[in-house]
Design a protein around this motif. Structure first.
Motif, mmCIF file in Angstrom:
data_model
loop_
_atom_site.group_PDB
_atom_site.id
_atom_site.type_symbol
_atom_site.label_atom_id
_atom_site.label_comp_id
_atom_site.label_asym_id
_atom_site.label_seq_id
_atom_site.Cartn_x
_atom_site.Cartn_y
_atom_site.Cartn_z
ATOM 1 N N SER A 91 0.808 -1.224 0.000
ATOM 2 C CA SER A 91 0.000 0.000 0.000
ATOM 3 C C SER A 91 0.839 1.270 0.000
ATOM 4 C CB SER A 91 -0.929 0.003 1.221
ATOM 5 O OG SER A 91 -0.180 -0.044 2.423
ATOM 6 N N SER A 92 2.144 1.162 0.272
ATOM 7 C CA SER A 92 3.043 2.328 0.268
ATOM 8 C C SER A 92 4.278 2.006 -0.578
ATOM 9 C CB SER A 92 3.458 2.701 1.697
ATOM 10 O OG SER A 92 2.352 3.057 2.477
ATOM 11 N N LYS A 94 -4.237 11.380 5.656
ATOM 12 C CA LYS A 94 -5.462 10.586 5.703
ATOM 13 C C LYS A 94 -6.595 11.315 6.412
ATOM 14 C CE LYS A 94 -7.099 5.935 6.861
ATOM 15 N NZ LYS A 94 -6.717 4.614 7.412
ATOM 16 N N SER A 105 -1.072 9.697 9.496
ATOM 17 C CA SER A 105 -1.112 8.583 8.550
ATOM 18 C C SER A 105 -1.413 9.083 7.139
ATOM 19 C CB SER A 105 -2.141 7.537 8.985
ATOM 20 O OG SER A 105 -3.410 8.125 9.196
ATOM 21 N N GLU A 106 -0.995 8.293 6.148
ATOM 22 C CA GLU A 106 -1.045 8.695 4.745
ATOM 23 C C GLU A 106 -2.091 7.906 3.962
ATOM 24 O OE1 GLU A 106 3.796 9.449 4.293
ATOM 25 O OE2 GLU A 106 2.878 7.599 3.552
ATOM 26 N N THR A 107 -2.577 8.515 2.899
ATOM 27 C CA THR A 107 -3.305 7.788 1.863
ATOM 28 C C THR A 107 -2.477 7.869 0.594
ATOM 29 O OG1 THR A 107 -4.568 9.738 1.174
ATOM 30 C CG2 THR A 107 -5.548 8.346 2.867
#
Length: 492
Positions: free
Chosen positions: A53-54, A480, A470-472
């Motif tokens: 996902s990253s 996020k 946190s990231e999207t």
């Protein structure tokens, strides 16, 4: 990316097993030459299953094992991954011409009218022409300065909205999105489009640009994109934007003649089309593709950088205090910091550079593709190789940056390192021929907005909670969760 593959693997497992065995038994093609190190891969899908996902973080971890220049395979496509200053310099400077093209993409072809924009078009005469239009007509210093009133108007409006909240909770992320969207709309289209329908379309458009297409890497499995709904969403968004842009262009064709000072991007492009400069005919679909480029680059990355910068300042009160002190000394009690003041704010610029380093908006940049065989740091790279430059991994390299995971703007106060593509330690906008031509346009918005926010208000997080960082993940790495704050007006 991972969701698509989970769906794909679960629903098609029997077929996959057969195809993997078939490919393994009957494939005899072997690479030749001195290739960069490669991690082990699976038949058929290569290293796709490893990206997770990253991808920028995964590829950074892989580079620590296999080196700063490694070769992976995404489906049938060989991909060179560069994760060091030296590797990036070789690709973007020494061998810039050889790596100046873009890989083909079904999504960008559909959205950008056959990839006729500036960012995604393949290298050649057409790209050189439209790049020169951007550099000479759309993004010159004089042109960027001509939009100053737009930026300051929208900044004033946002300050007013925050003030009207009367110290109740403010969704700062939402206000920043609105500001950047309004600035880009007014600059590109001549007026704002504030409706929920337009904003929703723009949001889906930006999400789509970061979507993974199975068919781009495993062509004979392109039906997966149709089955997952990606192809349908792409067609729908392309159709809606096409209809919207047709209406915008019709408005501009029919409106009264205005002075050069009031020209927006559509006006300029239509003028170039009428003049057919030096025999180069700019078609209607090409105009629309360039306008969409302005939206993709001007809205998403600008907003993202602002949101991460404010987030880091909220997490580091002493840094916030230092920036506020600089802003309030510059502001001298005036109602607003103007663009004339920005060059006298070195700490502001350092904060934004550090944000671009720690939160590179497009961490893997826009992919490149080699157009000829190249000898790169001793390795043989063949024509047609896709190239990913992990700008985020370079910005987090402990051999280049002291305590790279720390937010320390002071590191930029005594160094000439900048983000304009000449220092490969920091390349959030890329470098070389395919570097972003809109750096000045984006950064003056960032500087003006951040300077005035810290000048006009003190911010506290709601409930005294820690800020979720946190990231999207997509083409652009977003925060996020939105920034929810209480803004207290300062008496300056």
């Amino acid at each position: 990316m991972s969701v698509t593959f989970q769906f794909f693997l679960i629903s098609c497992l029997p077929l996959l097993i057969f195809l993997i065995l078939f490919k393994t038994l009957f494939s005899s093609s072997k690479p030749h030459g001195n290739l960069p190190p490669s991690p082990p891969r699976l038949p058929l899908i290569g290293n796709l299953h490893q990206l997770g996902s990253s991808p920028h973080r995964t590829l950074q971890a892989m580079a620590q094992t296999y080196g700063p220049l490694m070769m992976i395979r995404l489906g049938t496509v060989p991909v060179l991954v560069a994760s060091s200053v030296d590797a990036a310099r070789e690709i973007l400077k020494t061998h810039d011409l050889a790596f100046s093209s873009r890989p083909k993409s079904k999504i960008t072809d559909k959205i950008f009218y056959g990839s006729k924009d500036i960012a995604f078009s393949q290298y050649g005469e057409y790209w050189r022409r439209v790049k020169s239009i951007a550099v000479i007509h759309l993004l010159t210093n004089k042109r960027v300065q001509s939009y100053r009133q737009v930026r300051e108007d929208e900044m004033s409006l946002m300050i007013k909205k925050i003030g009207e909240a009367h110290e109740s909770v403010v969704n700062l992320s939402e206000l920043l999105i609105s500001l950047t969207n309004n600035v880009v709309c007014r600059v590109a289209l001549g007026r704002t489009y504030d409706g929920k329908k337009f904003k929703g379309l723009l949001e889906r458009f930006l999400v789509l640009l970061g979507s993974f297409t199975v068919g781009s890497y495993i062509p004979w499995l392109r039906w997966v994109d149709r089955l997952s709904g990606l192809e349908g969403r792409t067609n729908e968004i392309a159709k809606q934007f096409d209809e919207f842009l047709d209406g915008v262009i019709e408005e501009h064709v029919n409106k009264k003649v205005v002075g050069v000072e009031a020209q927006d991007v559509v006006d300029i492009l239509l003028e170039i089309q009428r003049d057919s400069m030096k025999g180069f005919r700019l078609e209607l679909n090409e105009i629309k593709a360039i306008i969409l480029d302005v939206f993709a680059a001007g809205t998403d990355t600008t907003f993202t950088n602002l949101e991460w910068a404010i987030s880091e300042l909220l997490r580091h009160p002493q840094t916030m205090k230092k920036l506020q002190q600089e802003a309030r000394e510059i502001g001298h009690g005036r109602s607003m910091i103007t663009e004339d003041n920005l060059d006298n704010m070195p700490y502001l610029k350092a904060v934004l550079k550090e944000t671009l380093r720690l939160h590179t908006p497009i961490p893997l940049l826009v992919p490149h593709e080699s157009t000829q065989d190249v000898k790169l740091l001793g390795y043989d790279i063949t024509a047609g190789t896709q190239v990913i430059i992990n700008a985020w991994a370079i910005a987090m390299d402990g051999s280049v940056w002291e305590e790279p995971d720390k937010f320390r703007p002071e590191r930029f106060l005594d160094t000439p390192i900048d983000y304009k593509g000449f220092h490969f330690e920091l390349i959030p906008f890329g470098a070389g021929r395919r570097g972003c031509p809109g750096i000045q346009f984006a950064m003056v918005v960032n500087e003006l907005v951040l300077a005035n926010l810290v000048y006009k208000f003190d911010f506290t997080l709601t409930g005294g909670e820690d800020l979720d960082m946190s990231e999207t993940i997509g083409l652009t790495v977003h925060k996020k969760c939105p920034i929810l704050v209480v803004a207290t007006p300062c008496v300056n």
